[in-house]
Enzyme design. Structure first.
Site, short mmCIF file in Angstrom:
data_model
loop_
_atom_site.label_atom_id
_atom_site.label_comp_id
_atom_site.label_asym_id
_atom_site.label_seq_id
_atom_site.Cartn_x
_atom_site.Cartn_y
_atom_site.Cartn_z
N CYS A 386 44.18 37.90 50.71
CA CYS A 386 44.21 37.23 49.40
C CYS A 386 43.15 36.12 49.35
CB CYS A 386 45.59 36.65 49.14
SG CYS A 386 45.68 35.55 47.71
N CYS A 389 44.63 32.57 49.21
CA CYS A 389 45.13 32.12 50.52
C CYS A 389 43.95 31.68 51.38
CB CYS A 389 45.91 33.23 51.21
SG CYS A 389 47.38 33.79 50.32
#
Length: 466
Positions: A386, A389
């Site tokens: 991600c 993230c």
């Protein structure tokens, strides 16, 4: 299409639906407010898009943006196409990295003439119009009317048109598509299943139609608007998503003149130039979109937190600038694209530091069940693929180092793949990353409510709860 154009004389083009307004001064290299146009801005490349004079009378057309196609002769189109293809925009972006917004705007307008337009959102993008006005060059402005804007935004459009003596080009969504969406899912389905579908119908597709009539467009994107998606935007680039007049990949150039400007500096400029602004700004609205999807932000909140707030930590993009998201393996719901065998892509793990505990499925289940913890925990639910993230990795690792020995444990739990359903059901996972604080003497974790993930904001969250 009605076009917003300015030139050195005031005139109305008969039968064209265009208006021209004037700047009664000559642009000078010395000081304009607090901005200086360097000699390079005046002595640009001799190459220009060879189009007929701006006051030529095109055929009347019901389509909005594709006016350029009516005024460019076929042989000229071939010439312009060749010039655009050989331009190295990565190199140009490096050359203009430290240029002023005024210089970048002048370069864009000089290079593309009538084949470029400013995308005006009804917020602080008025700064783009002011910069274009200061260059003394003709310019065009278009805006997307979704049919769900605030009344104050429509009033602002009118004020801007009168202030600059222009006509904004308005692009509207397809009525059949809107009707089908509302009839099948209601007026507010985006509160339940995300904003992407509504934005696709009301914004992305109208924008796509608009850009098909251009070779370049100008946006008000800034790096500080959204650290997760806009932190690396260049001042000029080949548009990675949309197509221009000639069609195909690389047929559209995207200019971001204020990419390197801070929001505060934009507002200092607007006040100095005494230009119209949306009255919603005085009521706490910073980033302004559609009425149902926009709300004021509180002091200290990031400006994009007022957009699609119910989606918590999802990317605050409607799809107009989805090319900002580097990892195309991530869809709008925060899920990684699967391989053919149903597994997620293999990527290196993140949040690696000796001061951070990696929790297994059994570990997070035990932590969640405890009603009398000896020490509080802060845990990030993440997926290593991600981009959001990845973007917060540095700040979260720094948080773990700062909290070492403080009595607060810092952990991580990989919540994608086979663990995602559990995390959604038991751990409030809505999108990646989700951050939870497990307090002492309380079994229920507290979810971090904002997408502002710098270390100071995370530390303030911990200090308020431990």
């Amino acid at each position: 299409m009605a076009l917003a154009v300015t030139s050195s004389s005031s005139a109305a083009v008969s039968g064209s639906g265009f208006s021209f307004s004037s700047s009664s001064y000559e642009l000078k290299a010395p000081q304009i407010g607090s901005f200086r146009l360097s000699e390079r801005a005046v002595n640009f490349s001799k190459r220009r898009c060879s189009v007929r004079p701006i006051n030529a009378q095109p055929k009347r057309s019901d389509s909005v943006v594709p006016f350029a196609a009516n005024i460019v002769a076929p042989e000229v189109v071939e010439k312009v196409e060749a010039e655009v293809e050989v331009e190295d925009y990565e190199q140009l972006a490096k050359e203009l990295e430290n240029a002023s917004p005024l210089e970048i705007m002048d370069r864009a307008l000089e290079k593309f003439g009538n084949d470029i337009a400013i995308a005006f959102s009804g917020a602080e993008d008025v700064a783009l119009i002011e910069y274009a006005h200061l260059t003394g060059r003709p310019f065009r402005v278009f805006s997307l009317d979704t049919g769900r804007l605030n009344p104050e935004t429509y009033q602002f459009f009118d004020a801007v048109e009168k202030h600059y003596g222009i006509h904004i080009e308005y692009m509207f969504p397809d009525s059949v598509e809107v009707q089908a969406l509302v009839r099948s899912k209601g007026l507010f389905s985006f509160y339940e299943d995300g904003h992407q579908e509504c934005c696709r119908v009301r914004k992305v597709r109208p924008l796509r139609r608009a850009l098909k009539g251009l070779r370049a467009w100008i946006t008000g994107q800034r790096k500080d608007q959204s650290p997760g998606t806009r932190s690396e935007i260049p001042v000029v680039q080949v548009d990675p998503v949309f197509e221009g007049l000639d069609g195909g990949s690389g047929s559209l150039v995207k200019w971001n003149p204020v990419a390197n400007v801070q929001g505060q500096d934009i507002w200092n400029f607007l006040r100095a130039m005494n230009v119209p602004v949306n009255s919603l700004h005085s009521r706490g609205f910073v980033s302004i979109g559609c009425e149902p999807c926009t709300r004021p932000v509180l002091p200290g909140q990031h400006e994009r937190e007022g957009r699609w707030w119910w989606e918590d930590a999802k990317a605050k993009e409607c799809g107009l600038h989805k090319g900002n998201i580097k990892d195309e393996n991530v869809n709008g719901n925060g899920n990684g694209a699967l391989h053919a065998n149903g597994t997620t892509p293999t990527v290196p793990d993140i949040f690696n530091t000796q001061n951070l505990v990696t929790l297994s499925r059994a570990g997070i289940e035990n932590l969640a069940r405890l009603e009398d913890r000896k020490e509080p925990w802060i845990v990030v639910l993440y997926a290593p693929w991600c981009p959001y993230c990845q973007a917060m990795e540095e700040s979260y690792v720094e948080l773990a180092d700062k909290l070492a020995g403080s009595g607060v444990k810092v952990g991580k739990f990989r919540a994608d793949g086979e663990h995602k359903e559990y995390a959604q059901r038991e751990l409030q996972l809505g999108s990646f990353p989700t951050i939870l604080f497990f307090p002492k003497y309380n079994s229920r974790p507290i979810k971090y409510p904002t997408e502002k993930r710098d270390v100071d904001s995370l530390m303030a969250f911990v200090n308020a709860l431990r």
